[in-house]
Design a protein around this motif. Structure first.
Motif, short mmCIF file in Angstrom:
data_model
loop_
_atom_site.label_atom_id
_atom_site.label_comp_id
_atom_site.label_asym_id
_atom_site.label_seq_id
_atom_site.Cartn_x
_atom_site.Cartn_y
_atom_site.Cartn_z
N TRP D 277 -51.25 47.89 36.17
CA TRP D 277 -51.06 46.60 35.98
C TRP D 277 -52.04 45.56 36.75
O TRP D 277 -52.19 44.01 36.74
N GLU D 304 -39.91 58.69 28.32
CA GLU D 304 -40.23 58.62 29.70
C GLU D 304 -40.59 57.02 29.77
O GLU D 304 -40.40 56.15 30.89
N LEU D 306 -37.99 54.27 29.46
CA LEU D 306 -37.13 53.35 30.96
C LEU D 306 -37.69 53.75 32.83
O LEU D 306 -38.45 52.60 32.77
N CYS D 307 -38.65 54.88 33.05
CA CYS D 307 -39.77 54.69 34.19
C CYS D 307 -41.16 54.10 34.02
O CYS D 307 -41.16 53.40 34.72
N ASP D 308 -41.22 54.69 32.81
CA ASP D 308 -42.69 54.16 32.66
C ASP D 308 -43.42 52.40 32.07
O ASP D 308 -43.56 51.94 32.72
N GLU D 310 -42.58 49.48 33.30
CA GLU D 310 -43.10 48.19 33.73
C GLU D 310 -44.84 48.72 34.71
O GLU D 310 -45.55 47.81 34.04
N GLN D 311 -44.90 49.69 34.93
CA GLN D 311 -46.58 50.28 35.02
C GLN D 311 -47.43 50.21 33.91
O GLN D 311 -48.25 49.84 34.47
#
Lengths: 336, 336, 336, 336
Positions: D277, D304, D306-308, D310-311
């Motif tokens: 970020w 993955e 959904l999990c990953d 934003e980051q």
């Protein structure tokens, strides 16, 4: 000090620079080389600001040949300084042991520890009354009451006391403290250093976490310049990338500072690593490398004894360490 | 906060540890895993000393899940803090330019620079009256007279003034200074920070040379805890192994601190590198990366102009830099 | 390994994360706390990439409870490793002295030094044949010829030899070298480490200039994982902000690495400080702190003797240092 | 180079020193000052070993006036070097974007990412085939197969490819790779650098974690000395005490290296902070400060996602960043 002028500089610009430098009370030895013109500055260059000269457009580089400190410099004071503290000598030929709790917590605690460490052979009782804490929510020490408790412990044992000052306005309360400690975070609190230079009392100056050895000696110089030459240096670890220990003990600074300065210097292994099980090994190394003493944190928490036992240094553990250190001091032909 | 207990620890020792921790006003969530028992600490853990828990014999490790600062924490204060200084806003949405001489030297000097930088669009006039110098032999600033000269320059231009405080007893003299600067060497002068927390005046807090971002915010917390939330952070370079620049500008701290805290943060490239020819490029980068402003050292030495010309930032050079920075601010949709 | 899940995470996302982690061959112990859900990972976590888990959006933090190295870990190998080198033991209980010239320059030089240091009691002859130099214009060593000269010196004295390998394709030439040294700059040359793990020969692994202790052990693990457990560690100074010494000797790493690992570890003070007049003091400290030996650079430049005399360590100077070190070894009840 | 001789040195010792230095093919300009005698060394001093001279007993200090690198030195090559890679220009005036996955994992993955980043405007596809990992238990990359997959992705998109070499014997497999990357851990693998200097292919040289800027340029010099001047520098963060970011991005090195050298230099923010970020903000800063490009890690993990989301930087996130960067490049009048 040597100033290297850039190639192809106009002579009038060099002359202008010479005037600016000579206005600071020094003389210039001018030497025209094949590639570069070199100005040798003769006289007392401690007052000259090398950064200012370096920022000049025609200057390639500046080399300080003499160290910028005088009072702390072994060159002008070849014999070792021995600081006398209430009849105890700190300096070359003697190993001084500064021991006691990180924080003074109660009369019982500090008197009990003081008696124990006295029996084990410690030279000084150290204890924090004012505590510099990273967090404003952490315990900040007992303050003035802590100093009173240290004095009670001194009365009970005869051990001279050492405690940390955090700010100028606390100074009057330290009148009856035997050694005033300046912590790592205040090593460049120049206003405080100057005032400590005006009193006649030993100062234990801890090295800042990111201070070079030269800056460390410059801070000693701040104190000595004002007239107080009773400065004891203390290496307590510098900040590096390593995280396995809290800080990195810079043990090489002992031979280097001993060569550059005549001041006594001790080592604080407890704060350097933050790992009490390393203290014995590092204390032995401190004596072997030539330090004039060590500062060791000693705890006693009867109610938490079972838990803390092995890891922290209790009076019993301290007594065993002292037995070893005495052998090392003897081996090095030093009094302890 | 999560405490990991070592494998094969006796249940009674765990219970003893739980009691010691709960005595600090928190609750424990106990979880027995296959290898390790884990204690989850629930409640306000800012008061808990992780080092103390970690030193316990049965503890394998401690993990702080919540940051130990509250007032400075964006978690509890999601919106950006905008500090109002004499009608100027410092913080998100605005680029503030702090400019002026490193040291105030004379009325002529400071008024002349102030007028120039005002004309170029600077927001604040900064100037050193009390100067922390590594050497006791170096110029220590004009002191109180320097503050008076800054006020004259403010009167002549309307620019609010910023100057560095070095010690608590100087505080009364700063009553009429618009922003009080705390220098890198005083970032952990906790006594000073506490007192600055009791006044109603913006504080410009510079990051210490070896302070982590977390420690930087903890120092801001010292001020805020006492009631003063007008804190402006300033990144000015950290100490590393690199010697080509005086310090290493940690530009990544801007996005990281912006995420962790709601406080405004500016960058001081002049002190970070010590190389004035890097200031323009780094100031542009500061705006691009999201800083709320930059602090730029501006000189005027008419008699040394020829020599210093290219390297230092004269008012003329500053004016050109400002033209570029304004375009950057506009590009980022910020007021400047 | 403990994974802390962020508050307010949806149960289905946690389950998805658990699946991803369990796919790596471990089991999860699930614990729902008041604030945070904690996943305790049970099994062989050396294979798990903590960075990858930490980058997951729902993860707050990851805490590795077990060290990621196994073969080098004292936990799984409590007794000290003693490396046998041509009949000499390196490790706990013995002080090994590695001495010799930085660079092998001629047969005369290396044989003459070898005889001298043998007479003084050195255990191993070290000498550089391949020299990693910062500048491509600096002398790069005699290469293969240097190795041959070392063997001649070994024949003349019986001292086993140690020399640095710089690249994989040099490996065949090291077949008859007693200990292969991996230099600081190659500490993370993983391809080289792997190949050295496949041979049956002692490896002297120097710590990288910016390697943490954990990374240092991970590099040892690279060698050991392939089957070669004859690894000798060597601390030779880390890079810090201090410039008075070339590097900063991290002496605290000795007790810390001794606790974490069973491998022998020696100290190289010559490279750590770059100041030969510090070598004696630091070598004493090395033995005092518990190191298993020291590496000392010994020169002989007859034609430059007058100039170099005091500063560098000649065979005569080395002999005096050895007399002191033997007393220290005896004092510590170690064979030397 | 300037050698300062200690005061009170005997003339015959100075003459002896002069002979030793002149034997290295340079001339001495002798200047006797009031306090110190100064020897100005005239000629090609790149070959002179300053450490060796400094270790001489009569020498006070040595000052290198000229940098020890020649080929990489802007002084001898004032115009910017533009490296041509398959028709793309890397260097002043152009912003190059190196994007792609940290590790090549499958044909699907790399081709899919390559197509996306091509559409977003990336200049080069980077992808790791050989991965230097701290742990021997971590995934070490697909190796030669990874290189093959990169070539498939190049064929599918036309993007030239960049991949890291870890050891000399891998070199033949890189014959058809457009740019060979030397990683931070190999920056001082001098044997490898020399061989890369003998081929005619662009080299992307990453700065070592604890390398000074001068050492960085000396490593470039190793390559260039052998004849290959197609060197692209890459700043990727240096190791400091700060732990909030993986490394500390030394952004100031851009203006400093641009002044000292003519080589192009790019920034890798993904590795510098380890926090995806921060990548957008730091990439903008990179262009603002004058870098010739940025290297950005782009992931795609559908399962993955959904999990990953934003980051990490997915192709979608990368596309948005590119839109911003293009505006910055345009603003700086650079081609992108």
């Amino acid at each position: 000090m040597i100033v290297v002028v850039k190639p192809n500089t106009r002579e009038e610009d060099i002359q202008r620079l010479i005037k600016v430098i000579e206005a600071q009370g020094v003389k210039i030895h001018y030497s025209k080389g094949v590639d570069h013109t070199i100005l040798g500055i003769v006289g007392d260059t401690t007052l000259i600001d090398t950064d200012k000269i370096r920022s000049n457009q025609i200057v390639k580089d500046v080399l300080r040949v003499q160290e910028p400190y005088k009072k702390a410099n072994r060159l002008f004071h070849p014999e070792d300084t021995i600081v006398d503290v209430a009849g105890r000598k700190v300096g070359e030929g003697t190993i001084s042991i500064f021991a006691g709790p990180c924080s003074v917590e109660s009369e019982d605690q500090v008197v009990s520890i003081a008696k124990s460490i006295k029996a084990s052979g410690a030279t000084f009782l150290r204890g924090g009354a004012f505590k510099p804490r990273t967090s404003p929510y952490a315990f900040q020490g007992l303050g003035y009451e802590g100093l009173d408790l240290l004095k009670i412990a001194r009365k009970a044992t005869g051990l001279p006391i050492v405690s940390e000052i955090m700010s100028l306005e606390q100074l009057p309360a330290f009148e009856d403290v035997d050694i005033i400690q300046v912590g790592a975070r205040n090593m460049q609190n120049f206003i405080l250093l100057k005032e400590l230079g005006k009193i006649d009392k030993p100062i234990l100056l801890k090295r800042g976490m990111s201070a070079t050895m030269k800056e460390f000696l410059m801070s000693a110089e701040y104190i000595m310049k004002e007239g107080n030459d009773k400065v004891i240096l203390c290496e307590r670890g510098i900040r590096t990338f390593e995280t396995a220990t809290r800080n990195t003990l810079d043990i090489s600074c002992i031979p280097v500072l001993k060569r550059q300065s005549h001041l006594p210097i001790i080592i604080d292994p407890s704060h350097a690593t933050g790992l009490s099980w390393t203290v014995e090994a590092l204390s032995k190394a401190a004596i072997a490398v030539g330090a004039d003493g060590v500062m060791i944190e000693v705890h006693n928490n009867p109610e938490e004894a079972l838990c803390d036992g092995e890891q922290s240094i209790t009076p019993e553990r301290f007594d065993k360490i002292m037995t070893t250190l005495k052998k090392y001091a003897e081996f090095e032909n030093k009094v302890m």
